[in-house]
Design a protein around this motif. Structure first.
Motif, PDB file in Angstrom:
ATOM      1  N   VAL A 161      18.819 -20.528  26.560  1.00 15.07           N
ATOM      2  CA  VAL A 161      18.850 -22.443  26.426  1.00 15.07           C
ATOM      3  C   VAL A 161      18.770 -22.987  27.781  1.00 15.07           C
ATOM      4  O   VAL A 161      18.799 -24.546  27.960  1.00 15.07           O
ATOM      5  N   SER A 162      19.091 -22.238  28.476  1.00 13.13           N
ATOM      6  CA  SER A 162      19.301 -23.084  29.946  1.00 13.13           C
ATOM      7  C   SER A 162      19.577 -21.786  30.751  1.00 13.13           C
ATOM      8  O   SER A 162      19.539 -20.875  31.039  1.00 13.13           O
ATOM      9  N   ALA A 163      19.039 -22.268  31.644  1.00  9.53           N
ATOM     10  CA  ALA A 163      18.288 -21.831  32.934  1.00  9.53           C
ATOM     11  C   ALA A 163      18.808 -22.246  34.525  1.00  9.53           C
ATOM     12  O   ALA A 163      17.966 -22.208  35.443  1.00  9.53           O
ATOM     13  N   PRO A 164      20.129 -21.974  34.792  1.00 14.11           N
ATOM     14  CA  PRO A 164      21.545 -22.901  35.803  1.00 14.11           C
ATOM     15  C   PRO A 164      20.991 -22.126  37.465  1.00 14.11           C
ATOM     16  O   PRO A 164      20.088 -20.910  37.028  1.00 14.11           O
ATOM     17  N   SER A 165      21.012 -22.391  38.297  1.00 14.18           N
ATOM     18  CA  SER A 165      20.373 -21.810  39.843  1.00 14.18           C
ATOM     19  C   SER A 165      21.584 -21.127  39.814  1.00 14.18           C
ATOM     20  O   SER A 165      21.579 -20.108  40.581  1.00 14.18           O
ATOM     21  N   THR A 166      23.256 -21.539  39.572  1.00  9.61           N
ATOM     22  CA  THR A 166      24.255 -21.160  39.951  1.00  9.61           C
ATOM     23  C   THR A 166      24.870 -20.114  38.980  1.00  9.61           C
ATOM     24  O   THR A 166      24.946 -20.685  37.499  1.00  9.61           O
ATOM     25  N   PHE A 167      25.835 -19.429  38.848  1.00 13.27           N
ATOM     26  CA  PHE A 167      26.681 -18.549  37.953  1.00 13.27           C
ATOM     27  C   PHE A 167      27.938 -19.874  37.728  1.00 13.27           C
ATOM     28  O   PHE A 167      27.852 -20.199  36.654  1.00 13.27           O
ATOM     29  N   VAL A 168      28.216 -20.948  39.198  1.00 12.44           N
ATOM     30  CA  VAL A 168      28.814 -21.954  38.489  1.00 12.44           C
ATOM     31  C   VAL A 168      28.763 -22.448  37.775  1.00 12.44           C
ATOM     32  O   VAL A 168      29.522 -23.142  36.176  1.00 12.44           O
ATOM     33  N   GLU A 169      27.350 -23.504  37.923  1.00 13.36           N
ATOM     34  CA  GLU A 169      27.180 -24.432  36.378  1.00 13.36           C
ATOM     35  C   GLU A 169      26.349 -23.477  34.833  1.00 13.36           C
ATOM     36  O   GLU A 169      26.733 -24.148  34.308  1.00 13.36           O
ATOM     37  N   ALA A 170      25.964 -22.526  35.383  1.00 17.76           N
ATOM     38  CA  ALA A 170      25.643 -21.490  34.280  1.00 17.76           C
ATOM     39  C   ALA A 170      27.226 -21.194  32.622  1.00 17.76           C
ATOM     40  O   ALA A 170      27.429 -21.440  31.981  1.00 17.76           O
ATOM     41  N   GLN A 226      21.056 -21.646  16.496  1.00 20.08           N
ATOM     42  CA  GLN A 226      21.762 -23.220  16.620  1.00 20.08           C
ATOM     43  C   GLN A 226      21.004 -22.723  18.479  1.00 20.08           C
ATOM     44  O   GLN A 226      21.968 -23.771  19.260  1.00 20.08           O
ATOM     45  N   VAL A 227      19.976 -22.727  18.543  1.00 15.85           N
ATOM     46  CA  VAL A 227      19.669 -23.156  20.060  1.00 15.85           C
ATOM     47  C   VAL A 227      18.875 -24.564  20.065  1.00 15.85           C
ATOM     48  O   VAL A 227      19.408 -25.129  21.361  1.00 15.85           O
ATOM     49  N   GLY A 228      18.389 -25.230  18.920  1.00 17.53           N
ATOM     50  CA  GLY A 228      18.133 -26.894  18.911  1.00 17.53           C
ATOM     51  C   GLY A 228      19.610 -26.857  19.013  1.00 17.53           C
ATOM     52  O   GLY A 228      19.255 -28.540  20.188  1.00 17.53           O
ATOM     53  N   LEU A 229      20.367 -27.055  18.236  1.00 14.14           N
ATOM     54  CA  LEU A 229      21.971 -28.602  19.024  1.00 14.14           C
ATOM     55  C   LEU A 229      22.489 -27.454  19.710  1.00 14.14           C
ATOM     56  O   LEU A 229      22.765 -28.732  20.714  1.00 14.14           O
ATOM     57  N   ALA A 230      21.697 -26.834  20.217  1.00 15.09           N
ATOM     58  CA  ALA A 230      22.855 -25.574  21.646  1.00 15.09           C
ATOM     59  C   ALA A 230      21.941 -26.560  22.728  1.00 15.09           C
ATOM     60  O   ALA A 230      22.878 -27.679  23.897  1.00 15.09           O
ATOM     61  N   ARG A 231      20.501 -26.724  22.520  1.00 12.17           N
ATOM     62  CA  ARG A 231      19.315 -27.939  23.819  1.00 12.17           C
ATOM     63  C   ARG A 231      19.594 -29.315  23.867  1.00 12.17           C
ATOM     64  O   ARG A 231      20.253 -29.747  25.052  1.00 12.17           O
ATOM     65  N   GLN A 232      20.553 -29.971  22.907  1.00 12.17           N
ATOM     66  CA  GLN A 232      20.943 -30.874  22.333  1.00 12.17           C
ATOM     67  C   GLN A 232      22.598 -31.073  22.814  1.00 12.17           C
ATOM     68  O   GLN A 232      23.239 -32.582  23.813  1.00 12.17           O
ATOM     69  N   VAL A 233      22.975 -30.558  22.988  1.00  9.18           N
ATOM     70  CA  VAL A 233      24.398 -30.147  23.271  1.00  9.18           C
ATOM     71  C   VAL A 233      24.350 -30.117  25.011  1.00  9.18           C
ATOM     72  O   VAL A 233      25.042 -31.279  26.060  1.00  9.18           O
ATOM     73  N   LEU A 234      23.908 -29.567  25.980  1.00  4.76           N
ATOM     74  CA  LEU A 234      23.525 -29.397  27.128  1.00  4.76           C
ATOM     75  C   LEU A 234      23.392 -30.911  27.342  1.00  4.76           C
ATOM     76  O   LEU A 234      22.836 -31.308  29.174  1.00  4.76           O
ATOM     77  N   ASP A 235      21.887 -31.817  26.734  1.00  5.20           N
ATOM     78  CA  ASP A 235      21.465 -33.004  26.869  1.00  5.20           C
ATOM     79  C   ASP A 235      21.056 -32.813  28.483  1.00  5.20           C
ATOM     80  O   ASP A 235      21.061 -33.708  29.021  1.00  5.20           O
ATOM     81  N   GLY A 236      19.884 -31.847  28.695  1.00  6.53           N
ATOM     82  CA  GLY A 236      19.139 -31.897  29.526  1.00  6.53           C
ATOM     83  C   GLY A 236      19.197 -31.798  30.351  1.00  6.53           C
ATOM     84  O   GLY A 236      19.041 -31.835  32.271  1.00  6.53           O
ATOM     85  N   ARG A 237      21.113 -30.936  30.833  1.00  4.24           N
ATOM     86  CA  ARG A 237      21.956 -30.752  32.410  1.00  4.24           C
ATOM     87  C   ARG A 237      20.953 -28.889  32.751  1.00  4.24           C
ATOM     88  O   ARG A 237      21.809 -29.077  34.169  1.00  4.24           O
ATOM     89  N   GLY A 238      20.675 -28.533  32.061  1.00  2.00           N
ATOM     90  CA  GLY A 238      19.666 -27.343  33.153  1.00  2.00           C
ATOM     91  C   GLY A 238      18.780 -27.778  32.601  1.00  2.00           C
ATOM     92  O   GLY A 238      17.830 -28.116  32.172  1.00  2.00           O
ATOM     93  N   ARG A 239      18.121 -26.750  33.708  1.00  2.00           N
ATOM     94  CA  ARG A 239      16.761 -26.627  34.169  1.00  2.00           C
ATOM     95  C   ARG A 239      16.507 -25.513  33.084  1.00  2.00           C
ATOM     96  O   ARG A 239      16.695 -25.159  31.847  1.00  2.00           O
TER      97      ARG A 239
END
Length: 111
Positions: free
Chosen positions: A55-64, A95-108
């Protein structure tokens, strides 16, 4: 039987038994493949995680980890997976759709 005539052998026999027990314990402790200590996670591609979907591909483990905690706080079971492409936040398909809504575009978006 008179045990007094064997008193000289009791001490060395006890010592040999103790050493044998220690050898067995150390062999069990340091044997390969059956360790009780957690192993480092192996890295694989994001497709090697069974039912989990990225659902998200952040650049760092901290962000993830921040994103994983955000999903956990929202009641969504999420996993931080160390893949060969970098850290990935993964959830179950329902839960993919709900997870992406919760993250609200914070992850790439995943690559």
């Amino acid at each position: 039987m008179n045990w007094n005539s064997y008193h000289y052998a009791i001490g060395p026999t006890i010592a040999l038994v103790v050493v044998a027990v220690l050898v067995l314990l150390l062999r069990w402790t340091f044997s390969h493949g059956r360790s009780v200590v957690e192993r480092r996670p192996e890295r694989g591609s994001s497709e090697e995680y069974g039912l989990l979907e990225v659902v998200s591909a952040p650049s760092t483990f901290v962000e993830a980890e921040v994103q994983r905690r955000t999903l956990a706080d929202a009641g969504i079971r999420a996993t931080l997976a160390p893949t060969t492409e970098g850290p990935r936040v993964m959830v179950f398909p329902d839960q993919v759709g709900l997870a992406r809504q919760v993250l609200d575009g914070r992850g790439r978006p995943p690559a």
